[in-house]
Design an enzyme around this catalytic site. Structure first.
Site, PDB file in Angstrom:
ATOM      1  N   ASP A 100       0.809  -1.224   0.000  1.00  0.00           N
ATOM      2  CA  ASP A 100       0.000   0.000   0.000  1.00  0.00           C
ATOM      3  C   ASP A 100       0.842   1.273   0.000  1.00  0.00           C
ATOM      4  O   ASP A 100       0.321   2.361   0.279  1.00  0.00           O
ATOM      5  CB  ASP A 100      -0.982  -0.018   1.175  1.00  0.00           C
ATOM      6  CG  ASP A 100      -2.126  -0.989   0.932  1.00  0.00           C
ATOM      7  OD1 ASP A 100      -2.556  -1.108  -0.235  1.00  0.00           O
ATOM      8  OD2 ASP A 100      -2.579  -1.633   1.890  1.00  0.00           O
ATOM      9  N   ASP A 156      -7.104  -4.677  -4.044  1.00  0.00           N
ATOM     10  CA  ASP A 156      -6.751  -3.306  -3.659  1.00  0.00           C
ATOM     11  C   ASP A 156      -5.499  -2.799  -4.381  1.00  0.00           C
ATOM     12  O   ASP A 156      -5.327  -1.603  -4.615  1.00  0.00           O
ATOM     13  CB  ASP A 156      -6.503  -3.203  -2.152  1.00  0.00           C
ATOM     14  CG  ASP A 156      -7.451  -4.042  -1.311  1.00  0.00           C
ATOM     15  OD1 ASP A 156      -7.933  -5.063  -1.818  1.00  0.00           O
ATOM     16  OD2 ASP A 156      -7.702  -3.685  -0.161  1.00  0.00           O
TER      17      ASP A 156
HETATM   18  N1  GLY Z   1      -6.948  -1.946   1.570  1.00  0.00           N
HETATM   19  C1  GLY Z   1      -7.689  -2.430   2.664  1.00  0.00           C
HETATM   20  C2  GLY Z   1      -9.091  -1.959   2.683  1.00  0.00           C
HETATM   21  O1  GLY Z   1      -9.630  -1.542   1.662  1.00  0.00           O
HETATM   22  O2  GLY Z   1      -9.692  -2.005   3.738  1.00  0.00           O
END
Ligand code: GLY
Length: 380
Positions: A100, A156
């Site tokens: 992320d 994601d």
């Molecule tokens: N990337 C984790 C979420 O969307 O909660």
């Protein structure tokens, strides 16, 4: 191509009105929360996120940059720069980093560099891109998501790889883009179901790279349809199309969009999972805010008579958010309420991890309005 500038004329009062409400409130909250890295609120007040490597920590500075570009109010810039500095601890700590880093640095330091030319911000963003590229598994052809699992990919990550497209352009080396496209191709094959719904997590064999299984994740379960995952995919694939011109990415984004629109078309209020039991009724506003951003991007990348389908859906999602879920009270810090971390049937989670304001709800709601206002694109 669909003319977004022309289309927004009919919704000008709504768009301008929301932008004004955002600016009125955020210009005050920006100062009030300057030394925090907000995630959610307690009794209306942003609480500082003590985990500096937490995946959402780029959304607050990202939101501040959107508001700065749209208003030129220095308070936003000051807060964005302050948070960017706080995040250095995560970069320097290294071992807390994960996939992320796109969410964390592309919309914070990356935007700072783009707007101000700050060299330190460029280094931060390149460093983040390099750690993301280094997570690529050659045999599975995916970017590893978390440090706890040797070889899982999650949907994601489609929102993180624009950082790699940026890095390739910035230093004139296509390897970052190759990794991003390889990950997007594998995701397209293994996460997107023929009906346009999306799997959250897929596990691969870390040595051979073979597909092992789907894992349920933050939705109701395996084979369900976590709405935020749908939104990550919808928005992520159209961004990959914008960066590469690969038609299959746009077609995939459209397929997911058609499914998303079908799932919300009753009232445009997003359930936390589109394939879950009727009870409990759980919403996730972050899903519709993120999906609205992706729908706007699809609209402006398709022909005139097609674009209106996606544009109208985006406006309906945003109007539903504004009318039902936005808090413009000046003495409370968050705007978009009723975000949900994960689907649950435990009533005791309501107000703790379910139906809470989450910073990326505010970020994507503001990003969608920002795009409709016609301000400079920051995310290419
Ligand atoms: N990337 C984790 C979420 O969307 O909660």
């Amino acid at each position: 191509m669909f003319d977004l500038t022309k289309a927004v004329e009919q919704d000008k009062a709504f768009i301008d009105g929301v932008w004004e409400k955002l600016d009125k409130k955020l210009s005050v909250v920006s100062e009030r929360s300057r030394d925090k890295v907000p995630y959610t609120t307690e009794n209306g007040t942003h609480i500082n996120n003590h985990n500096i490597s937490w995946w959402t920590n780029g959304f607050w500075p990202g939101l501040m940059w959107l508001m700065y570009v749209g208003t030129k109010n220095e308070t936003y810039k000051k807060t964005a720069e302050r948070t960017e500095e706080l995040l250095d601890e995560a970069l320097e700590g290294f071992f807390g980093l994960h996939h992320d880093v796109g969410f964390m640095w592309h919309i914070s330091a990356g935007v700072n560099y783009r707007i101000t030319g700050n060299e330190k911000s460029k280094v931060r963003t390149m460093y983040a891109a390099s750690t993301l590229a280094a997570r690529y598994n050659l045999n599975a052809k995916i970017i590893r998501a978390w440090n706890s699992d040797p070889c899982v990919a999650i949907i994601d990550c489609m929102m993180n790889i624009p950082l790699l497209y940026w890095a390739s352009r910035e230093i004139g080396d296509p390897r970052y883009k190759h990794i991003a496209m390889s990950h997007a191709d594998t995701t397209m094959e293994n996460h997107i179901r023929p009906d346009g719904s999306v799997k959250h997590i897929v596990e691969y064999d870390v040595e051979t790279g073979e597909y092992v299984k789907e894992i349920g994740g933050q939705g109701f379960g395996e084979h369900s349809s976590w709405s935020r995952g749908q939104a990550w995919a919808l928005h992520g694939f159209v961004l990959s199309y914008i960066h590469t011109g690969k038609q299959e990415y746009l077609d995939t984004a459209k397929r997911i969009a058609h499914y998303f629109i079908a799932c919300v078309c009753d009232d445009y209020l997003p359930k936390a999972d589109f394939r879950s039991p009727e009870e409990p009724v759980l919403y996730d506003t972050t899903a519709s805010a993120c999906a609205a951003c992706g729908l706007i991007e699809i609209a402006r990348n398709v022909p005139e008579h097609e674009g209106k389908i996606y544009y109208r859906a985006a406006i309906k999602l945003l109007k539903a958010l504004d009318a039902n879920f936005c808090n413009y009270e000046m003495d409370e810090d968050s705007i978009v309420q009723m975000g949900t971390e994960r689907w649950t049937d435990k009533p005791e989670t309501i107000g703790k991890t379910t139906h809470i304001p989450i910073i990326y709800g505010d970020y994507y709601f503001a990003e969608a309005i920002y795009k409709l206002k016609g301000f400079d694109l920051l995310f290419e």
